[in-house]
Design a protein around this motif. Structure first.
Motif, PDB file in Angstrom:
ATOM      1  N   LEU A 159       0.863  -1.180   0.000  1.00 29.90           N
ATOM      2  CA  LEU A 159       0.000   0.000   0.000  1.00 29.90           C
ATOM      3  C   LEU A 159       0.900   1.231   0.000  1.00 29.90           C
ATOM      4  O   LEU A 159       1.811   1.329   0.825  1.00 29.90           O
ATOM      5  N   TYR A 160       0.659   2.184  -0.890  1.00 29.55           N
ATOM      6  CA  TYR A 160       1.558   3.332  -0.990  1.00 29.55           C
ATOM      7  C   TYR A 160       0.884   4.487  -1.717  1.00 29.55           C
ATOM      8  O   TYR A 160      -0.149   4.334  -2.377  1.00 29.55           O
ATOM      9  N   TYR A 161       1.487   5.647  -1.587  1.00 30.29           N
ATOM     10  CA  TYR A 161       1.111   6.806  -2.389  1.00 30.29           C
ATOM     11  C   TYR A 161       2.311   7.728  -2.446  1.00 30.29           C
ATOM     12  O   TYR A 161       3.230   7.652  -1.612  1.00 30.29           O
ATOM     13  N   CYS A 162       2.329   8.616  -3.419  1.00 29.82           N
ATOM     14  CA  CYS A 162       3.384   9.615  -3.505  1.00 29.82           C
ATOM     15  C   CYS A 162       2.862  10.821  -4.272  1.00 29.82           C
ATOM     16  O   CYS A 162       2.449  10.692  -5.433  1.00 29.82           O
ATOM     17  N   TYR A 163       2.828  11.966  -3.600  1.00 30.61           N
ATOM     18  CA  TYR A 163       2.488  13.209  -4.284  1.00 30.61           C
ATOM     19  C   TYR A 163       3.751  13.742  -4.940  1.00 30.61           C
ATOM     20  O   TYR A 163       4.671  14.213  -4.268  1.00 30.61           O
ATOM     21  N   SER A 164       3.801  13.637  -6.243  1.00 33.10           N
ATOM     22  CA  SER A 164       4.943  14.127  -7.006  1.00 33.10           C
ATOM     23  C   SER A 164       4.480  14.358  -8.446  1.00 33.10           C
ATOM     24  O   SER A 164       3.875  13.464  -9.049  1.00 33.10           O
ATOM     25  N   TYR A 192       9.290  -4.352  -7.732  1.00 30.51           N
ATOM     26  CA  TYR A 192       8.447  -3.179  -7.952  1.00 30.51           C
ATOM     27  C   TYR A 192       8.894  -2.012  -7.071  1.00 30.51           C
ATOM     28  O   TYR A 192       9.045  -0.876  -7.550  1.00 30.51           O
ATOM     29  N   MET A 193       9.130  -2.279  -5.795  1.00 26.55           N
ATOM     30  CA  MET A 193       9.557  -1.211  -4.887  1.00 26.55           C
ATOM     31  C   MET A 193      10.898  -0.625  -5.313  1.00 26.55           C
ATOM     32  O   MET A 193      11.092   0.602  -5.263  1.00 26.55           O
ATOM     33  N   GLN A 194      11.807  -1.471  -5.744  1.00 26.62           N
ATOM     34  CA  GLN A 194      13.103  -0.977  -6.197  1.00 26.62           C
ATOM     35  C   GLN A 194      12.944  -0.068  -7.415  1.00 26.62           C
ATOM     36  O   GLN A 194      13.602   0.984  -7.507  1.00 26.62           O
ATOM     37  N   ALA A 195      12.072  -0.462  -8.337  1.00 26.31           N
ATOM     38  CA  ALA A 195      11.870   0.331  -9.548  1.00 26.31           C
ATOM     39  C   ALA A 195      11.233   1.685  -9.230  1.00 26.31           C
ATOM     40  O   ALA A 195      11.628   2.720  -9.789  1.00 26.31           O
ATOM     41  N   VAL A 196      10.263   1.691  -8.327  1.00 25.40           N
ATOM     42  CA  VAL A 196       9.614   2.952  -7.948  1.00 25.40           C
ATOM     43  C   VAL A 196      10.603   3.875  -7.249  1.00 25.40           C
ATOM     44  O   VAL A 196      10.708   5.063  -7.562  1.00 25.40           O
ATOM     45  N   HIS A 197      11.376   3.336  -6.326  1.00 24.71           N
ATOM     46  CA  HIS A 197      12.352   4.159  -5.606  1.00 24.71           C
ATOM     47  C   HIS A 197      13.487   4.646  -6.508  1.00 24.71           C
ATOM     48  O   HIS A 197      14.095   5.684  -6.235  1.00 24.71           O
ATOM     49  N   ALA A 198      13.771   3.918  -7.576  1.00 24.54           N
ATOM     50  CA  ALA A 198      14.837   4.319  -8.496  1.00 24.54           C
ATOM     51  C   ALA A 198      14.443   5.540  -9.317  1.00 24.54           C
ATOM     52  O   ALA A 198      15.311   6.249  -9.849  1.00 24.54           O
ATOM     53  N   ASP A 199      13.130   5.795  -9.429  1.00 25.76           N
ATOM     54  CA  ASP A 199      12.638   6.977 -10.132  1.00 25.76           C
ATOM     55  C   ASP A 199      12.669   8.140  -9.137  1.00 25.76           C
ATOM     56  O   ASP A 199      11.987   8.110  -8.110  1.00 25.76           O
ATOM     57  N   GLN A 200      13.453   9.170  -9.426  1.00 24.82           N
ATOM     58  CA  GLN A 200      13.642  10.270  -8.493  1.00 24.82           C
ATOM     59  C   GLN A 200      12.337  10.952  -8.092  1.00 24.82           C
ATOM     60  O   GLN A 200      12.218  11.506  -7.000  1.00 24.82           O
ATOM     61  N   ARG A 201      11.350  10.885  -8.958  1.00 20.75           N
ATOM     62  CA  ARG A 201      10.065  11.494  -8.634  1.00 20.75           C
ATOM     63  C   ARG A 201       9.384  10.797  -7.451  1.00 20.75           C
ATOM     64  O   ARG A 201       8.627  11.406  -6.706  1.00 20.75           O
ATOM     65  N   PHE A 202       9.682   9.503  -7.301  1.00 21.24           N
ATOM     66  CA  PHE A 202       8.983   8.710  -6.302  1.00 21.24           C
ATOM     67  C   PHE A 202       9.926   8.114  -5.252  1.00 21.24           C
ATOM     68  O   PHE A 202       9.571   7.176  -4.544  1.00 21.24           O
ATOM     69  N   ALA A 203      11.108   8.690  -5.153  1.00 21.50           N
ATOM     70  CA  ALA A 203      12.121   8.122  -4.253  1.00 21.50           C
ATOM     71  C   ALA A 203      11.677   8.150  -2.793  1.00 21.50           C
ATOM     72  O   ALA A 203      12.117   7.320  -1.985  1.00 21.50           O
ATOM     73  N   LYS A 204      10.793   9.068  -2.440  1.00 18.34           N
ATOM     74  CA  LYS A 204      10.354   9.205  -1.044  1.00 18.34           C
ATOM     75  C   LYS A 204       9.154   8.317  -0.712  1.00 18.34           C
ATOM     76  O   LYS A 204       8.658   8.352   0.422  1.00 18.34           O
ATOM     77  N   THR A 205       8.698   7.507  -1.649  1.00 20.56           N
ATOM     78  CA  THR A 205       7.512   6.682  -1.425  1.00 20.56           C
ATOM     79  C   THR A 205       7.692   5.744  -0.241  1.00 20.56           C
ATOM     80  O   THR A 205       8.691   5.033  -0.131  1.00 20.56           O
ATOM     81  N   ASP A 206       6.704   5.752   0.633  1.00 20.46           N
ATOM     82  CA  ASP A 206       6.715   4.903   1.835  1.00 20.46           C
ATOM     83  C   ASP A 206       5.766   3.729   1.601  1.00 20.46           C
ATOM     84  O   ASP A 206       4.551   3.918   1.538  1.00 20.46           O
ATOM     85  N   PHE A 207       6.311   2.532   1.457  1.00 19.14           N
ATOM     86  CA  PHE A 207       5.500   1.344   1.213  1.00 19.14           C
ATOM     87  C   PHE A 207       5.096   0.695   2.534  1.00 19.14           C
ATOM     88  O   PHE A 207       5.942   0.441   3.392  1.00 19.14           O
ATOM     89  N   LYS A 208       3.801   0.423   2.695  1.00 18.01           N
ATOM     90  CA  LYS A 208       3.313  -0.388   3.808  1.00 18.01           C
ATOM     91  C   LYS A 208       3.170  -1.816   3.281  1.00 18.01           C
ATOM     92  O   LYS A 208       2.443  -2.043   2.311  1.00 18.01           O
ATOM     93  N   ILE A 209       3.856  -2.742   3.909  1.00 13.87           N
ATOM     94  CA  ILE A 209       3.947  -4.111   3.394  1.00 13.87           C
ATOM     95  C   ILE A 209       3.186  -5.077   4.289  1.00 13.87           C
ATOM     96  O   ILE A 209       3.444  -5.157   5.493  1.00 13.87           O
ATOM     97  N   ASP A 210       2.256  -5.810   3.701  1.00 11.99           N
ATOM     98  CA  ASP A 210       1.542  -6.865   4.411  1.00 11.99           C
ATOM     99  C   ASP A 210       1.928  -8.224   3.837  1.00 11.99           C
ATOM    100  O   ASP A 210       2.009  -8.390   2.608  1.00 11.99           O
ATOM    101  N   GLU A 211       2.170  -9.184   4.721  1.00  4.83           N
ATOM    102  CA  GLU A 211       2.394 -10.560   4.298  1.00  4.83           C
ATOM    103  C   GLU A 211       1.021 -11.212   4.123  1.00  4.83           C
ATOM    104  O   GLU A 211       0.168 -11.137   5.016  1.00  4.83           O
ATOM    105  N   VAL A 212       0.777 -11.845   2.986  1.00 11.73           N
ATOM    106  CA  VAL A 212      -0.531 -12.451   2.709  1.00 11.73           C
ATOM    107  C   VAL A 212      -0.364 -13.867   2.164  1.00 11.73           C
ATOM    108  O   VAL A 212       0.683 -14.211   1.601  1.00 11.73           O
ATOM    109  N   ASP A 213      -1.411 -14.669   2.353  1.00  9.25           N
ATOM    110  CA  ASP A 213      -1.370 -16.067   1.900  1.00  9.25           C
ATOM    111  C   ASP A 213      -1.561 -16.197   0.404  1.00  9.25           C
ATOM    112  O   ASP A 213      -1.106 -17.157  -0.217  1.00  9.25           O
ATOM    113  N   GLU A 214      -2.259 -15.236  -0.170  1.00  7.11           N
ATOM    114  CA  GLU A 214      -2.519 -15.240  -1.611  1.00  7.11           C
ATOM    115  C   GLU A 214      -2.666 -13.803  -2.081  1.00  7.11           C
ATOM    116  O   GLU A 214      -2.904 -12.905  -1.258  1.00  7.11           O
TER     117      GLU A 214
END
Length: 321
Positions: free
Chosen positions: A8-13, A59-81
């Motif tokens: 779960l994430y968002y980034c205003y940029s 996916y997270m690495q690719a988003v953070h590699a884009d300078q526009r979205f480098a500050k994106t804070d990902f909330k990570i949940d472990e799920v069964d499916e």
């Protein structure tokens, strides 16, 4: 360790050519075999995606590699499916619909409430000079909310600006806003500041982060999420249930969508009534010719329907005080 994750994430940029970006981003997500829902606007990104741990990490690495979205804070949940069935990435006017598009009034990159980390929020929330404000929709806060939170009776966030006058009585208080992941608070807190509220704060990372880092203390009920889990537990300190079955009044935290796609109302329903009503909110919906098969989850892949404005059903929840 579970095989899948949900992010779960968002980034205003600012994004130039955002509509074209959405098309390319969808192809990228599909290449990773992710599923989920992403909204792209000129103002940024708002998404929930799900897939294997490896795909989510890529996916997270690719988003953070884009300078526009480098500050994106990902909330990570472990799920069964995976938490979705399909992958959607769409261009819209806003990443969270508020109707507030004037950057002179609302620009989360320039002015918002003071961000509080979960522990800071927990330490402040019970003070006498503080008001906790839930900026989510009624169906969200009816299934779960912070103890003693002020909750506006709104069906969607775009109603928040027109209801802000109801909060005038709290102008001498510190206002602590919160939502699921933080995205609505960025605009809600900015609007409160614009309207003359001087001491405005927001829970950084929202309820989800609060559950992970502060144990979810004093969050009553479950947290509504916009995927096929429908709602999730966040409180492992002093959990409680605050909602009751719409049909029989029994205590339940299970939220579903009505099996009638023309209705598709969010409401709480116990398992017994779920099977008795075949996943419907009423006998009329139960007998509707387009009723979907009920499998016990009450979650369905979204099918666009004509909006039924003949009546408002916002009182479908009974909530304990």
């Amino acid at each position: 360790m579970k095989a899948y994750q949900t992010l779960l994430y968002y980034c205003y940029s600012p994004i130039e050519n955002a509509e074209e970006f959405a098309e390319k981003h969808l192809a990228f997500c599909k290449s990773l075999e992710l599923v989920g829902r992403i909204i792209v606007a000129n103002e940024g990104l708002n998404g929930t995606v799900s897939g294997t741990r490896e795909a989510c990490d890529a996916y997270m690495q690719a988003v953070h590699a884009d300078q526009r979205f480098a500050k994106t804070d990902f909330k990570i949940d472990e799920v069964d499916e995976p938490s979705f069935i399909k992958m959607h990435c769409r261009y819209k006017a806003e990443i969270v619909h508020s109707g507030l598009r004037d950057p002179q009034i609302i620009d989360p990159n320039k002015r918002t409430g003071i961000h509080l980390e979960p522990q800071e929020f927990m330490e402040m929330k019970d003070r006498d000079d503080v008001v906790i404000l839930d900026v989510r929709s009624d169906y969200e806060h009816n299934v779960g909310h912070f103890k003693n939170a002020v909750r506006l009776d709104i069906e969607n966030f775009r109603e928040f600006p027109e209801r802000i006058n109801e909060l005038a009585q709290y102008k001498d208080k510190k206002i602590l806003t919160y939502c699921t992941g933080g995205i609505k608070c960025e605009k809600a807190s900015a609007l409160l500041l614009h309207e003359g509220f001087e001491n405005v704060y927001q829970l950084h990372g929202g309820i989800i982060k609060y559950g992970k880092e502060a144990g979810g203390k004093d969050f009553e009920g479950k947290c509504y999420v916009f995927d096929n889990r429908v709602s999730v537990e966040v409180n492992n300190v002093n959990p409680s249930v605050v909602s009751t079955c719409f049909n029989c009044g029994a205590t339940t935290s299970k939220m579903i969508n009505c099996a009638n796609p023309v209705c598709n109302e969010h409401f709480t329903q116990c398992d017994e009534c779920g099977w008795k009503m075949d996943g419907c909110c009423s006998e009329n919906c139960k007998s509707h010719p387009r009723k979907r098969p009920y499998d016990g989850t009450g979650y369905y892949v979204k099918i666009p329907q004509a909006v039924n404005l003949s009546k408002r059903k916002s009182k479908k929840f009974a909530v304990k005080n």
